[in-house]
Design a protein around this motif. Structure first.
Motif, PDB file in Angstrom:
ATOM      1  N   ILE A  30       0.805  -1.224   0.000  1.00 48.40           N
ATOM      2  CA  ILE A  30       0.000   0.000   0.000  1.00 48.40           C
ATOM      3  C   ILE A  30       0.837   1.273   0.000  1.00 48.40           C
ATOM      4  CG2 ILE A  30      -1.905  -1.168   1.138  1.00 48.40           C
ATOM      5  CD1 ILE A  30      -1.233   0.314   3.662  1.00 48.40           C
ATOM      6  N   CYS A  31       2.127   1.121  -0.061  1.00 46.89           N
ATOM      7  CA  CYS A  31       3.015   2.286  -0.045  1.00 46.89           C
ATOM      8  C   CYS A  31       2.713   3.245  -1.208  1.00 46.89           C
ATOM      9  CB  CYS A  31       4.458   1.807  -0.095  1.00 46.89           C
ATOM     10  SG  CYS A  31       5.644   3.021   0.449  1.00 46.89           S
ATOM     11  N   ASP A  32       2.582   2.731  -2.417  1.00 45.68           N
ATOM     12  CA  ASP A  32       2.300   3.595  -3.567  1.00 45.68           C
ATOM     13  C   ASP A  32       0.924   4.252  -3.460  1.00 45.68           C
ATOM     14  OD1 ASP A  32       4.735   3.300  -4.805  1.00 45.68           O
ATOM     15  OD2 ASP A  32       4.078   1.567  -6.015  1.00 45.68           O
ATOM     16  N   ALA A  33      -0.062   3.510  -2.998  1.00 45.92           N
ATOM     17  CA  ALA A  33      -1.403   4.087  -2.859  1.00 45.92           C
ATOM     18  C   ALA A  33      -1.404   5.220  -1.843  1.00 45.92           C
ATOM     19  CB  ALA A  33      -2.404   3.014  -2.451  1.00 45.92           C
ATOM     20  N   LEU A  34      -0.655   5.056  -0.758  1.00 49.63           N
ATOM     21  CA  LEU A  34      -0.576   6.119   0.241  1.00 49.63           C
ATOM     22  C   LEU A  34       0.171   7.342  -0.311  1.00 49.63           C
ATOM     23  CD1 LEU A  34       0.130   4.086   3.501  1.00 49.63           C
ATOM     24  CD2 LEU A  34      -2.013   5.141   2.772  1.00 49.63           C
ATOM     25  N   ARG A  35       1.205   7.087  -1.095  1.00 50.41           N
ATOM     26  CA  ARG A  35       1.924   8.217  -1.722  1.00 50.41           C
ATOM     27  C   ARG A  35       1.021   8.970  -2.693  1.00 50.41           C
ATOM     28  NH1 ARG A  35       6.865   4.594  -2.597  1.00 50.41           N
ATOM     29  NH2 ARG A  35       8.075   4.988  -0.727  1.00 50.41           N
ATOM     30  N   SER A  80      -6.775   1.401  20.189  1.00 47.91           N
ATOM     31  CA  SER A  80      -7.557   2.410  19.461  1.00 47.91           C
ATOM     32  C   SER A  80      -6.701   3.110  18.415  1.00 47.91           C
ATOM     33  CB  SER A  80      -8.191   3.406  20.430  1.00 47.91           C
ATOM     34  OG  SER A  80      -7.202   4.133  21.124  1.00 47.91           O
ATOM     35  N   ILE A  81      -5.430   3.338  18.709  1.00 49.67           N
ATOM     36  CA  ILE A  81      -4.525   3.953  17.726  1.00 49.67           C
ATOM     37  C   ILE A  81      -4.288   3.003  16.557  1.00 49.67           C
ATOM     38  CG2 ILE A  81      -2.143   4.744  17.366  1.00 49.67           C
ATOM     39  CD1 ILE A  81      -2.296   5.921  20.206  1.00 49.67           C
ATOM     40  N   VAL A  82      -4.068   1.732  16.851  1.00 46.18           N
ATOM     41  CA  VAL A  82      -3.863   0.756  15.776  1.00 46.18           C
ATOM     42  C   VAL A  82      -5.106   0.682  14.891  1.00 46.18           C
ATOM     43  CG1 VAL A  82      -3.627  -1.721  15.314  1.00 46.18           C
ATOM     44  CG2 VAL A  82      -2.101  -0.611  16.929  1.00 46.18           C
ATOM     45  N   LEU A  83      -6.274   0.639  15.493  1.00 49.29           N
ATOM     46  CA  LEU A  83      -7.506   0.579  14.704  1.00 49.29           C
ATOM     47  C   LEU A  83      -7.717   1.853  13.891  1.00 49.29           C
ATOM     48  CD1 LEU A  83      -9.928  -1.140  17.221  1.00 49.29           C
ATOM     49  CD2 LEU A  83      -8.954  -2.107  15.135  1.00 49.29           C
ATOM     50  N   LEU A  84      -7.429   3.002  14.478  1.00 44.37           N
ATOM     51  CA  LEU A  84      -7.589   4.273  13.761  1.00 44.37           C
ATOM     52  C   LEU A  84      -6.688   4.328  12.537  1.00 44.37           C
ATOM     53  CD1 LEU A  84      -8.608   7.245  13.528  1.00 44.37           C
ATOM     54  CD2 LEU A  84      -6.625   7.853  14.927  1.00 44.37           C
ATOM     55  N   PHE A  85      -5.413   4.017  12.701  1.00 45.53           N
ATOM     56  CA  PHE A  85      -4.493   4.113  11.574  1.00 45.53           C
ATOM     57  C   PHE A  85      -4.668   2.976  10.570  1.00 45.53           C
ATOM     58  CE2 PHE A  85      -2.700   7.331  14.252  1.00 45.53           C
ATOM     59  CZ  PHE A  85      -2.305   8.283  13.329  1.00 45.53           C
ATOM     60  N   SER A  86      -5.151   1.828  11.008  1.00 47.18           N
ATOM     61  CA  SER A  86      -5.498   0.768  10.050  1.00 47.18           C
ATOM     62  C   SER A  86      -6.688   1.206   9.206  1.00 47.18           C
ATOM     63  CB  SER A  86      -5.832  -0.535  10.778  1.00 47.18           C
ATOM     64  OG  SER A  86      -4.696  -1.053  11.390  1.00 47.18           O
ATOM     65  N   THR A  87      -7.649   1.851   9.852  1.00 51.54           N
ATOM     66  CA  THR A  87      -8.819   2.359   9.121  1.00 51.54           C
ATOM     67  C   THR A  87      -8.417   3.445   8.143  1.00 51.54           C
ATOM     68  OG1 THR A  87     -10.223   1.836  11.007  1.00 51.54           O
ATOM     69  CG2 THR A  87     -11.106   3.398   9.399  1.00 51.54           C
ATOM     70  N   LEU A  88      -7.544   4.363   8.577  1.00 51.96           N
ATOM     71  CA  LEU A  88      -7.066   5.416   7.667  1.00 51.96           C
ATOM     72  C   LEU A  88      -6.344   4.822   6.463  1.00 51.96           C
ATOM     73  CD1 LEU A  88      -5.753   8.144  10.132  1.00 51.96           C
ATOM     74  CD2 LEU A  88      -7.715   8.303   8.603  1.00 51.96           C
ATOM     75  N   ALA A  89      -5.467   3.862   6.715  1.00 54.23           N
ATOM     76  CA  ALA A  89      -4.740   3.230   5.612  1.00 54.23           C
ATOM     77  C   ALA A  89      -5.710   2.555   4.653  1.00 54.23           C
ATOM     78  CB  ALA A  89      -3.739   2.219   6.157  1.00 54.23           C
ATOM     79  N   THR A  90      -6.692   1.865   5.204  1.00 49.98           N
ATOM     80  CA  THR A  90      -7.673   1.184   4.361  1.00 49.98           C
ATOM     81  C   THR A  90      -8.467   2.176   3.523  1.00 49.98           C
ATOM     82  OG1 THR A  90      -7.852  -0.585   5.994  1.00 49.98           O
ATOM     83  CG2 THR A  90      -9.632  -0.406   4.389  1.00 49.98           C
ATOM     84  N   LEU A  91      -8.958   3.237   4.166  1.00 53.10           N
ATOM     85  CA  LEU A  91      -9.757   4.229   3.438  1.00 53.10           C
ATOM     86  C   LEU A  91      -8.951   4.948   2.359  1.00 53.10           C
ATOM     87  CD1 LEU A  91     -11.835   5.770   6.363  1.00 53.10           C
ATOM     88  CD2 LEU A  91     -12.602   4.162   4.592  1.00 53.10           C
ATOM     89  N   CYS A  93      -6.359   3.799   0.750  1.00 56.89           N
ATOM     90  CA  CYS A  93      -6.087   2.864  -0.347  1.00 56.89           C
ATOM     91  C   CYS A  93      -7.335   2.619  -1.192  1.00 56.89           C
ATOM     92  CB  CYS A  93      -5.563   1.543   0.206  1.00 56.89           C
ATOM     93  SG  CYS A  93      -3.889   1.689   0.847  1.00 56.89           S
ATOM     94  N   VAL A  94      -8.485   2.470  -0.537  1.00 56.00           N
ATOM     95  CA  VAL A  94      -9.721   2.257  -1.287  1.00 56.00           C
ATOM     96  C   VAL A  94     -10.048   3.489  -2.128  1.00 56.00           C
ATOM     97  CG1 VAL A  94     -12.217   1.915  -1.026  1.00 56.00           C
ATOM     98  CG2 VAL A  94     -10.628   0.519   0.289  1.00 56.00           C
ATOM     99  N   ALA A  95      -9.771   4.677  -1.613  1.00 52.60           N
ATOM    100  CA  ALA A  95     -10.039   5.906  -2.367  1.00 52.60           C
ATOM    101  C   ALA A  95      -9.189   5.985  -3.634  1.00 52.60           C
ATOM    102  CB  ALA A  95      -9.786   7.123  -1.496  1.00 52.60           C
ATOM    103  N   ARG A  99     -12.939   2.115  -9.292  1.00 54.67           N
ATOM    104  CA  ARG A  99     -14.279   1.988  -8.698  1.00 54.67           C
ATOM    105  C   ARG A  99     -14.949   0.658  -9.029  1.00 54.67           C
ATOM    106  NH1 ARG A  99     -13.195   5.401  -5.137  1.00 54.67           N
ATOM    107  NH2 ARG A  99     -13.005   7.547  -5.814  1.00 54.67           N
ATOM    108  N   THR A 100     -14.279  -0.438  -8.718  1.00 51.92           N
ATOM    109  CA  THR A 100     -14.888  -1.766  -8.848  1.00 51.92           C
ATOM    110  C   THR A 100     -14.811  -2.453  -7.493  1.00 51.92           C
ATOM    111  OG1 THR A 100     -12.844  -2.896  -9.456  1.00 51.92           O
ATOM    112  CG2 THR A 100     -14.155  -1.954 -11.258  1.00 51.92           C
ATOM    113  N   ILE A 101     -15.686  -3.411  -7.305  1.00 54.74           N
ATOM    114  CA  ILE A 101     -15.708  -4.131  -6.031  1.00 54.74           C
ATOM    115  C   ILE A 101     -14.409  -4.908  -5.830  1.00 54.74           C
ATOM    116  CG2 ILE A 101     -16.846  -5.978  -4.746  1.00 54.74           C
ATOM    117  CD1 ILE A 101     -19.469  -5.031  -5.981  1.00 54.74           C
ATOM    118  N   ALA A 102     -13.936  -5.538  -6.867  1.00 48.60           N
ATOM    119  CA  ALA A 102     -12.703  -6.327  -6.763  1.00 48.60           C
ATOM    120  C   ALA A 102     -11.503  -5.441  -6.440  1.00 48.60           C
ATOM    121  CB  ALA A 102     -12.463  -7.093  -8.056  1.00 48.60           C
ATOM    122  N   ALA A 103     -11.415  -4.291  -7.091  1.00 48.52           N
ATOM    123  CA  ALA A 103     -10.288  -3.392  -6.833  1.00 48.52           C
ATOM    124  C   ALA A 103     -10.368  -2.807  -5.419  1.00 48.52           C
ATOM    125  CB  ALA A 103     -10.264  -2.267  -7.861  1.00 48.52           C
ATOM    126  N   GLY A 104     -11.570  -2.468  -4.979  1.00 51.71           N
ATOM    127  CA  GLY A 104     -11.737  -1.952  -3.619  1.00 51.71           C
ATOM    128  C   GLY A 104     -11.366  -2.985  -2.567  1.00 51.71           C
TER     129      GLY A 104
END
Length: 185
Positions: A30-35, A80-91, A93-95, A99-104
């Motif tokens: 996910i490094c490239d997606a975050l960049r 709570s910090i681990v969950l927050l930053f895991s959620t941020l990373a997930t969101l 990357c999904v963004a 826009r397909t279900i498989a890619a998301g």
């Protein structure tokens, strides 16, 4: 050590190795997606460090959780910090995903997999450590003999609550109950 203890420690070490590999691969995936998520708003020099802003707090909180698990303590704040930053990373990357279900799903998988493996690692650590002796965290105030008797009898389910509505009033005498259920007062 018995065969069961050896197997348990080997399994915990294997879980630790797999969790480490999954976490590293997750970060790389996910490094490239975050960049890319930071590129439009952030200076070019900072974009390369952007994944560290997500996985830095995640790693620090993860290490705090591991330390707490070794000392058999709870780490609610760190979780709570681990969950927050895991959620941020997930969101993030999904963004960035098409826009397909498989890619998301594919873009959310690395962060979720790292979180799941980490949680299982913590569970393995808590299972391999013998439980500590249960000791009260706070001193309990000493109760009068009457209060102790009432508390014990109430806990055993043998005495009704005398303050409940509809319970006949007494003349302020102490009502005691023996272990055989006989009352005297």
């Amino acid at each position: 050590m018995t065969l069961v203890q050896t197997g348990s420690l080997f399994t915990a070490a294997l879980v630790a190795a797999i969790a480490t590999v999954v976490s590293i691969l997750s970060g790389l995936a996910i490094c490239d997606a975050l960049r890319h998520s930071a590129a439009p708003q952030t200076a070019r020099e900072v974009v390369n460090w952007w994944p560290l802003l997500i996985y830095g707090p995640w790693m620090v909180a993860s290490l705090s959780i591991l330390r707490s698990a070794l000392h058999q303590r709870r780490a609610l704040h760190s979780w709570s910090i681990v969950l927050l930053f895991s959620t941020l990373a997930t969101l993030l990357c999904v963004a960035q995903a098409p826009r397909t279900i498989a890619a998301g799903a594919a873009s959310a998988l690395p962060a979720v997999a790292a979180l799941a493996c980490f949680q299982q690692l913590v569970r393995q650590i808590t299972l391999t450590r013998p439980p500590r002796q249960a000791a009260p965290r706070h001193r309990t105030p000493s109760l009068s003999p009457t209060a102790q008797l009432k508390q014990t009898a109430t806990a055993a389910g043998r005495v009704q609550d005398r303050t409940a509505p509809g319970y006949p009033a007494t003349d302020n005498r102490t009502i005691r109950q023996t272990s055989h259920g006989h009352r005297f007062g």
